[in-house]
Design a protein around this motif. Structure first.
Motif, PDB file in Angstrom:
ATOM      1  N   VAL A   1       0.838  -1.197   0.000  1.00 32.10           N
ATOM      2  CA  VAL A   1       0.000   0.000   0.000  1.00 32.10           C
ATOM      3  C   VAL A   1       0.876   1.252   0.000  1.00 32.10           C
ATOM      4  N   ARG A   2       0.225   2.386  -0.277  1.00 28.98           N
ATOM      5  CA  ARG A   2       0.845   3.700  -0.155  1.00 28.98           C
ATOM      6  C   ARG A   2      -0.084   4.553   0.698  1.00 28.98           C
TER       7      ARG A   2
ATOM      8  N   SER B   1      -0.200  11.450   3.550  1.00 29.98           N
ATOM      9  CA  SER B   1       0.610  12.072   4.601  1.00 29.98           C
ATOM     10  C   SER B   1      -0.145  12.205   5.924  1.00 29.98           C
ATOM     11  N   ASN B   2      -1.484  12.230   5.874  1.00 33.83           N
ATOM     12  CA  ASN B   2      -2.273  12.415   7.099  1.00 33.83           C
ATOM     13  C   ASN B   2      -2.779  11.100   7.670  1.00 33.83           C
ATOM     14  N   TRP B   3      -2.212   9.983   7.234  1.00 32.53           N
ATOM     15  CA  TRP B   3      -2.753   8.675   7.606  1.00 32.53           C
ATOM     16  C   TRP B   3      -2.768   8.481   9.123  1.00 32.53           C
ATOM     17  N   VAL B   4      -1.651   8.703   9.773  1.00 32.38           N
ATOM     18  CA  VAL B   4      -1.602   8.534  11.231  1.00 32.38           C
ATOM     19  C   VAL B   4      -2.464   9.588  11.921  1.00 32.38           C
TER      20      VAL B   4
ATOM     21  N   GLY C   1     -10.700   2.919   7.188  1.00 34.45           N
ATOM     22  CA  GLY C   1     -10.825   3.931   6.148  1.00 34.45           C
ATOM     23  C   GLY C   1     -10.705   3.347   4.754  1.00 34.45           C
ATOM     24  N   HIS C   2     -10.609   4.240   3.772  1.00 37.12           N
ATOM     25  CA  HIS C   2     -10.640   3.869   2.361  1.00 37.12           C
ATOM     26  C   HIS C   2      -9.433   3.018   1.963  1.00 37.12           C
ATOM     27  N   VAL C   3      -9.701   2.041   1.095  1.00 37.40           N
ATOM     28  CA  VAL C   3      -8.652   1.295   0.401  1.00 37.40           C
ATOM     29  C   VAL C   3      -8.956   1.427  -1.086  1.00 37.40           C
ATOM     30  N   ILE C   4      -8.057   2.104  -1.820  1.00 38.22           N
ATOM     31  CA  ILE C   4      -8.281   2.419  -3.229  1.00 38.22           C
ATOM     32  C   ILE C   4      -7.313   1.604  -4.084  1.00 38.22           C
TER      33      ILE C   4
ATOM     34  N   ASP D   1     -11.444  10.339   6.373  1.00 40.69           N
ATOM     35  CA  ASP D   1     -10.196  11.040   6.071  1.00 40.69           C
ATOM     36  C   ASP D   1      -9.018  10.099   5.898  1.00 40.69           C
ATOM     37  N   SER D   2      -9.189   8.851   6.273  1.00 47.70           N
ATOM     38  CA  SER D   2      -8.088   7.890   6.182  1.00 47.70           C
ATOM     39  C   SER D   2      -8.143   7.160   4.842  1.00 47.70           C
ATOM     40  N   ARG D   3      -7.006   7.122   4.159  1.00 47.48           N
ATOM     41  CA  ARG D   3      -6.963   6.469   2.840  1.00 47.48           C
ATOM     42  C   ARG D   3      -5.587   5.851   2.614  1.00 47.48           C
ATOM     43  N   VAL D   4      -5.611   4.647   2.034  1.00 47.60           N
ATOM     44  CA  VAL D   4      -4.391   4.061   1.493  1.00 47.60           C
ATOM     45  C   VAL D   4      -4.677   3.619   0.063  1.00 47.60           C
ATOM     46  N   ASP D   5      -3.634   3.618  -0.763  1.00 49.61           N
ATOM     47  CA  ASP D   5      -3.730   3.119  -2.127  1.00 49.61           C
ATOM     48  C   ASP D   5      -3.146   1.718  -2.176  1.00 49.61           C
TER      49      ASP D   5
END
Length: 360
Positions: A93-94, A97-100, A118-121, A213-217
């Protein structure tokens, strides 16, 4: 507050390299101490070298888990946890910057909540196959797509986060263990260990919250855009479901297996007919996945029986399932290109599953 980011990995050193590089760029809020634990689940590639290279950039703890199986690795991490919050993610994943920060803020906004997601894209490193958009409602789960909207809500059994992007209060997490009968074991694509535990959390009265607000790619390598990957995935998914049925009497298990054999043959015929229709892509994928799922249910019932008793497709799918998930000869150039350029090379601008859904 002490926050731990936890990753379990097996033989995906090149993808892990990019994940740790991304994590090193994540902002850590003032007053937060951050630790990273990577559980190396008996990898035979150059995972150790990747971890050594990132140890000067991250507060990294390296944990070797020789017993094969993701659930064993998860439980080893849980046993080592200290502090207040664990952020679970994957080795492919990536993070933004605001993940934590997004999860730290969530713990303060909802003090009664015990877990968050949160989101997984999905982001693809190869050309989009022609069947992907028509079949996206069927296969989005294969690529861990999790997009549940822009408003927070409390989780229920049908709306839960995925393990690639979730956070859990350590005080609650340490009260539970992951089922070693579920979860990936080396090349075996079994699943369900996180969902089973979240169902238990809800049953025990714990509250979980969606954090928009949480997202990872989620990086998808080229080999996972092949139809054969769908066959392996749904075959293994069926094995992961309804584990209690494997304890039934042998006669009852034989009857169930015979029922699913008949269904698999029916769906196989429909899949073949689907290739001649105008909606061939979606129809073919629909019945291909159902066929593989039914063969997986046959294996789940006849798992302890001699191989010669099992239908030929079951034996073939077991061989396919045990092949490596990540072929460096096919995927490494694309992974390296992604590391160099930091962007994807296909689909429409944004290249995310929301675009695919809109087009499907």
């Amino acid at each position: 507050m002490h926050v731990t980011t936890a990753i379990c990995t097996w033989n995906r050193a090149n993808l892990l390299d990019g994940t740790l590089a991304s994590l090193a760029r994540v902002d850590i809020p003032p007053g937060i101490t951050h630790e990273v634990i990577v559980a190396n689940n008996n990898s035979t590639d150059h995972t150790d070298q990747v971890l050594a290279r990132h140890s000067h950039r991250l507060p990294l703890t390296r944990l070797l888990v020789p017993r094969q199986g993701k659930s064993f690795a998860l439980n080893e991490v849980v046993a080592r946890l200290t502090g207040d919050l664990v952020l679970w993610t994957d080795d492919d994943v990536r993070m933004g910057s605001n993940w934590v920060t997004s999860y730290v803020d969530a713990t303060r906004r909802w003090p009664r909540a015990s877990f968050f997601g949160g989101h997984v894209i999905p982001y693809f490193l190869a050309d989009e196959p022609e069947w992907l958009r028509p079949a996206w409602p069927i296969v989005s789960g294969v690529y861990a797509a999790r997009e549940l909207g822009d408003e927070p809500f409390a989780f229920d059994r049908k709306r839960l986060p995925f393990g690639a992007n979730m956070a859990v209060r350590v005080s609650m997490q340490k009260q539970y263990s992951y089922d070693p009968q579920l979860g990936r074991r080396g090349p075996l694509l079994l699943a369900g260990e996180e969902t089973a535990l979240m169902h238990q959390w809800l049953a025990d009265g714990h509250v979980g919250m969606w954090v928009p607000d949480s997202r990872v790619d989620h990086v998808i390598t080229p080999d996972r855009l092949e139809l054969d990957h769908l066959r392996r995935f749904f075959f293994s998914l069926a094995e992961s479901n309804h584990p209690e049925q494997r304890k039934a009497m042998p006669f009852l298990r034989m009857l169930r297996a015979a029922w699913y054999t008949a269904k698999a043959l029916k769906y196989h015929v429909r899949s073949a007919l689907g290739t001649r229709s105008t909606s061939s892509a979606r129809r073919q994928v629909k019945y291909l996945t159902r066929t593989s799922y039914c063969w997986g249910r046959v294996e789940s019932q006849w798992g302890g029986f001699p191989q010669w008793l099992k239908p030929g497709p079951v034996r073939q799918l077991k061989i396919r399932r045990e092949q490596p998930r990540f072929d460096p000869a096919i995927c490494l150039p694309a992974v390296r290109a992604f590391h160099l350029h930091g962007s994807m090379n296909h689909l429409t601008p944004g290249n995310n599953s929301a675009t695919i859904k809109a087009a499907a």
